[in-house]
Design a protein around this motif. Structure first.
Motif, mmCIF file in Angstrom:
data_model
loop_
_atom_site.group_PDB
_atom_site.id
_atom_site.type_symbol
_atom_site.label_atom_id
_atom_site.label_comp_id
_atom_site.label_asym_id
_atom_site.label_seq_id
_atom_site.Cartn_x
_atom_site.Cartn_y
_atom_site.Cartn_z
ATOM 1 N N ASP A 258 3.980 2.944 11.078
ATOM 2 C CA ASP A 258 3.867 3.376 12.535
ATOM 3 C C ASP A 258 3.421 2.004 13.281
ATOM 4 O OD1 ASP A 258 1.363 2.950 12.149
ATOM 5 O OD2 ASP A 258 0.530 4.604 12.170
ATOM 6 N N VAL A 259 3.078 2.174 14.675
ATOM 7 C CA VAL A 259 2.855 1.262 15.498
ATOM 8 C C VAL A 259 1.674 0.471 15.049
ATOM 9 C CG1 VAL A 259 4.147 2.546 17.454
ATOM 10 C CG2 VAL A 259 1.525 2.697 17.128
ATOM 11 N N ARG A 260 0.758 0.832 14.321
ATOM 12 C CA ARG A 260 -0.314 -0.059 14.037
ATOM 13 C C ARG A 260 -0.054 -0.882 12.666
ATOM 14 N NH1 ARG A 260 -2.622 4.790 14.521
ATOM 15 N NH2 ARG A 260 -3.487 5.071 12.586
ATOM 16 N N GLY A 261 1.125 -0.414 11.835
ATOM 17 C CA GLY A 261 1.158 -1.086 10.502
ATOM 18 C C GLY A 261 2.173 -0.461 9.694
ATOM 19 N N THR A 262 2.842 -1.273 9.014
ATOM 20 C CA THR A 262 3.849 -0.791 8.028
ATOM 21 C C THR A 262 3.046 -0.203 6.695
ATOM 22 O OG1 THR A 262 4.009 -2.649 6.567
ATOM 23 C CG2 THR A 262 5.465 -2.434 8.382
ATOM 24 N N ALA A 263 3.813 0.761 5.837
ATOM 25 C CA ALA A 263 3.017 1.293 4.641
ATOM 26 C C ALA A 263 3.052 0.213 3.667
ATOM 27 C CB ALA A 263 4.358 2.493 3.987
ATOM 28 N N ALA A 264 3.765 -0.617 3.706
ATOM 29 C CA ALA A 264 3.557 -1.681 2.577
ATOM 30 C C ALA A 264 2.274 -2.579 3.077
ATOM 31 C CB ALA A 264 4.841 -2.710 2.951
ATOM 32 N N TYR A 265 2.144 -3.029 4.541
ATOM 33 C CA TYR A 265 0.870 -3.631 4.791
ATOM 34 C C TYR A 265 -0.332 -2.786 4.311
ATOM 35 C CZ TYR A 265 -2.415 -5.757 7.566
ATOM 36 O OH TYR A 265 -3.746 -6.578 8.087
ATOM 37 N N ARG A 266 -0.248 -1.799 4.531
ATOM 38 C CA ARG A 266 -1.306 -0.683 4.453
ATOM 39 C C ARG A 266 -1.833 -0.729 2.990
ATOM 40 N NH1 ARG A 266 0.427 2.676 9.224
ATOM 41 N NH2 ARG A 266 -1.196 2.865 10.431
ATOM 42 N N ARG A 267 -0.968 -0.650 2.081
ATOM 43 C CA ARG A 267 -1.238 -0.877 0.655
ATOM 44 C C ARG A 267 -1.873 -1.997 0.267
ATOM 45 N NH1 ARG A 267 3.931 1.887 0.101
ATOM 46 N NH2 ARG A 267 3.959 4.010 -0.151
ATOM 47 N N HIS A 268 -1.147 -2.881 0.613
ATOM 48 C CA HIS A 268 -1.608 -4.420 0.454
ATOM 49 C C HIS A 268 -3.228 -4.443 0.983
ATOM 50 C CE1 HIS A 268 -2.171 -8.721 0.131
ATOM 51 N NE2 HIS A 268 -2.296 -8.747 1.447
ATOM 52 N N ALA A 269 -3.401 -4.082 2.230
ATOM 53 C CA ALA A 269 -4.744 -4.378 2.810
ATOM 54 C C ALA A 269 -5.666 -3.440 1.985
ATOM 55 C CB ALA A 269 -4.696 -3.729 4.416
ATOM 56 N N VAL A 270 -5.479 -2.183 1.766
ATOM 57 C CA VAL A 270 -6.317 -1.456 1.016
ATOM 58 C C VAL A 270 -6.459 -1.956 -0.426
ATOM 59 C CG1 VAL A 270 -6.605 0.735 -0.333
ATOM 60 C CG2 VAL A 270 -5.710 0.869 2.087
ATOM 61 N N GLY A 271 -5.762 -2.694 -1.217
ATOM 62 C CA GLY A 271 -6.045 -3.469 -2.329
ATOM 63 C C GLY A 271 -7.109 -4.511 -2.075
ATOM 64 N N VAL A 272 -6.761 -5.350 -1.015
ATOM 65 C CA VAL A 272 -7.745 -6.386 -0.657
ATOM 66 C C VAL A 272 -9.105 -5.965 -0.332
ATOM 67 C CG1 VAL A 272 -8.237 -8.084 0.954
ATOM 68 C CG2 VAL A 272 -5.883 -7.807 0.383
ATOM 69 N N MET A 273 -9.088 -4.764 0.599
ATOM 70 C CA MET A 273 -10.460 -4.241 1.014
ATOM 71 C C MET A 273 -11.091 -3.777 -0.347
ATOM 72 S SD MET A 273 -10.108 -2.494 4.535
ATOM 73 C CE MET A 273 -8.566 -1.396 4.156
ATOM 74 N N ALA A 274 -10.411 -3.132 -1.321
ATOM 75 C CA ALA A 274 -11.070 -2.658 -2.375
ATOM 76 C C ALA A 274 -11.824 -3.808 -3.339
ATOM 77 C CB ALA A 274 -10.124 -1.951 -3.018
ATOM 78 N N ARG A 275 -11.054 -5.068 -3.264
ATOM 79 C CA ARG A 275 -11.509 -5.904 -4.153
ATOM 80 C C ARG A 275 -12.672 -6.658 -3.569
ATOM 81 N NH1 ARG A 275 -10.327 -10.938 -3.526
ATOM 82 N NH2 ARG A 275 -8.464 -10.471 -2.301
ATOM 83 N N ARG A 276 -12.589 -6.655 -2.166
ATOM 84 C CA ARG A 276 -13.782 -7.388 -1.602
ATOM 85 C C ARG A 276 -15.017 -6.492 -1.647
ATOM 86 N NH1 ARG A 276 -10.470 -9.856 3.678
ATOM 87 N NH2 ARG A 276 -9.511 -11.605 2.380
ATOM 88 N N THR A 277 -14.804 -5.279 -1.439
ATOM 89 C CA THR A 277 -16.059 -4.250 -1.286
ATOM 90 C C THR A 277 -17.040 -4.074 -2.589
ATOM 91 O OG1 THR A 277 -14.644 -2.289 -1.422
ATOM 92 C CG2 THR A 277 -15.205 -3.056 0.783
ATOM 93 N N LEU A 278 -15.704 -3.959 -3.674
ATOM 94 C CA LEU A 278 -16.504 -4.119 -4.947
ATOM 95 C C LEU A 278 -17.070 -5.208 -5.200
ATOM 96 C CD1 LEU A 278 -16.707 -2.985 -7.752
ATOM 97 C CD2 LEU A 278 -14.467 -3.819 -8.543
ATOM 98 N N GLY A 279 -16.816 -6.505 -4.890
ATOM 99 C CA GLY A 279 -17.640 -7.764 -5.013
ATOM 100 C C GLY A 279 -18.873 -7.634 -4.186
ATOM 101 N N TRP A 280 -18.726 -7.288 -3.139
ATOM 102 C CA TRP A 280 -20.088 -7.101 -2.222
ATOM 103 C C TRP A 280 -20.904 -6.347 -2.872
ATOM 104 C CZ3 TRP A 280 -16.608 -6.060 2.582
ATOM 105 C CH2 TRP A 280 -15.836 -7.214 3.148
ATOM 106 N N THR A 281 -20.334 -4.921 -3.265
ATOM 107 C CA THR A 281 -21.583 -3.953 -3.570
ATOM 108 C C THR A 281 -22.070 -4.328 -4.946
ATOM 109 O OG1 THR A 281 -19.691 -2.846 -4.638
ATOM 110 C CG2 THR A 281 -20.393 -1.915 -2.259
ATOM 111 N N TRP A 282 -21.391 -4.980 -5.787
ATOM 112 C CA TRP A 282 -21.851 -5.305 -7.053
ATOM 113 C C TRP A 282 -22.665 -6.466 -7.102
ATOM 114 C CZ3 TRP A 282 -22.271 -2.572 -11.086
ATOM 115 C CH2 TRP A 282 -22.571 -3.097 -12.378
ATOM 116 N N GLU A 283 -22.614 -7.522 -6.135
ATOM 117 C CA GLU A 283 -23.361 -8.358 -6.075
ATOM 118 C C GLU A 283 -24.522 -8.007 -5.555
ATOM 119 O OE1 GLU A 283 -25.155 -12.090 -6.356
ATOM 120 O OE2 GLU A 283 -22.993 -11.561 -7.213
ATOM 121 N N GLN A 284 -24.546 -7.073 -4.512
ATOM 122 C CA GLN A 284 -25.885 -6.285 -4.121
ATOM 123 C C GLN A 284 -26.716 -5.919 -4.939
ATOM 124 O OE1 GLN A 284 -25.191 -3.945 -0.591
ATOM 125 N NE2 GLN A 284 -27.454 -3.422 -0.672
#
Length: 296
Positions: A258-284
């Protein structure tokens, strides 16, 4: 368009029973935009701003009962400890003016997959309390979203409150947008560690027709943490675990272009956020001594 303005919860339920098509109006941050752009022209508007119980919250021993109209600003100011994931999500909602008006009940009622509260509610395992003149019931958050901007409520029901377990462990929220404020999410990700049950829950927004959980990613991580003894040891998670969790989280998406982003970008971004939030929560989790408490 007729304007209904009940003074009490009982009057609101009676009005909704008499006019099931009436659109509830509380913060108005979604409804008024649709009306102003002539995307929606309801026969009745049901103004809930005088219904005081909707603006209250209660912190119990195990749960928080959050009135449907409690504004995001109040969540940020008063419930950061009990509901850290939702408080973080609240920070990303539009502008201070909108955060002063909008609440979680509006996000749930609209049921847009891009609603900022949804990933945090899914990760926390919330329940939605709805009521009509016929009685009240609780809808688990996993069963609440039924389609694009559709939910499991009956036409005569109103959202009274959201029940959310007090955080037993770290929670995180991440959102991708074209800027830091006044923006609809391109995609969003919520993660909550539940050390009491030794489980992990996730929530994904704006990457599928409805807000969803990454259940395969959760199952993988739950098994990895248990089999590796991580809950007790508090050891650093291996890069392989983080990568696989991110891959499975991205695989849970069913996005569109859609106008905000492509499907491929969304999948990639969710993967990046999943990895980062896992690192943040586990370190906490490691740094706050949860691991030592679990080993006792």
């Amino acid at each position: 368009m007729d304007f209904l303005r009940p003074a009490s919860w009982e009057e609101a339920l009676a009005a909704k029973a008499e006019h099931p098509s009436a659109v509830p109006l509380a913060g108005g941050t979604d409804v008024m935009v649709e009306i102003n752009f002539d995307h929606r022209r309801p026969e009745y508007l049901l103004d809930l701003n005088r219904v005081e119980p909707l603006h209250d919250w209660e912190v119990g021993e195990e749960n928080v009962r959050l009135g449907a109209s409690v504004p995001y600003t109040r969540i940020m100011e008063n419930l950061r400890t009990e509901l850290p994931g939702l408080a973080l999500a609240a920070h990303t909602v539009a502008s201070p003016q909108i955060r002063n008006r909008g609440g979680v009940g509006g996000n749930l009622g609209t049921a847009s997959p891009a609603g900022d509260a949804h990933p945090a509610l899914l990760a926390a395992g919330a329940e939605v309390e709805v009521e009509s003149v016929r009685g009240s019931r609780f809808i688990p958050i996993d069963a609440f979203y039924t389609g694009v901007k559709r939910n499991a409520m009956e036409p005569d029901e109103l959202i009274r409150a959201i029940h959310i377990k007090k955080a037993a462990g770290p929670q995180q929220f991440s959102k991708v947008g074209t800027r830091n404020a006044m923006v609809i999410a391109v995609c969003a990700f919520g993660l909550a560690l539940h050390p009491d049950s030794r489980t992990v829950r996730t929530g994904i927004g704006s990457a599928a027709p409805t807000p969803v959980r990454a259940k395969e990613a959760e199952a993988f991580l739950n098994a990895a943490l248990d089999e590796g003894g991580f809950w007790d040891s508090g050891a650093v998670l291996t890069p392989a675990i983080a990568r696989q969790f991110a891959t499975l989280a991205a695989g849970a998406c069913n996005p569109i272009d859609d106008v905000r982003g492509t499907a491929a970008y969304r999948r990639h971004a969710v993967g990046v956020m999943a990895r980062r939030t896992l690192g943040w929560t586990w370190e906490q989790y490691r740094s706050t001594g949860h691991a030592l408490e679990g080993a006792v």
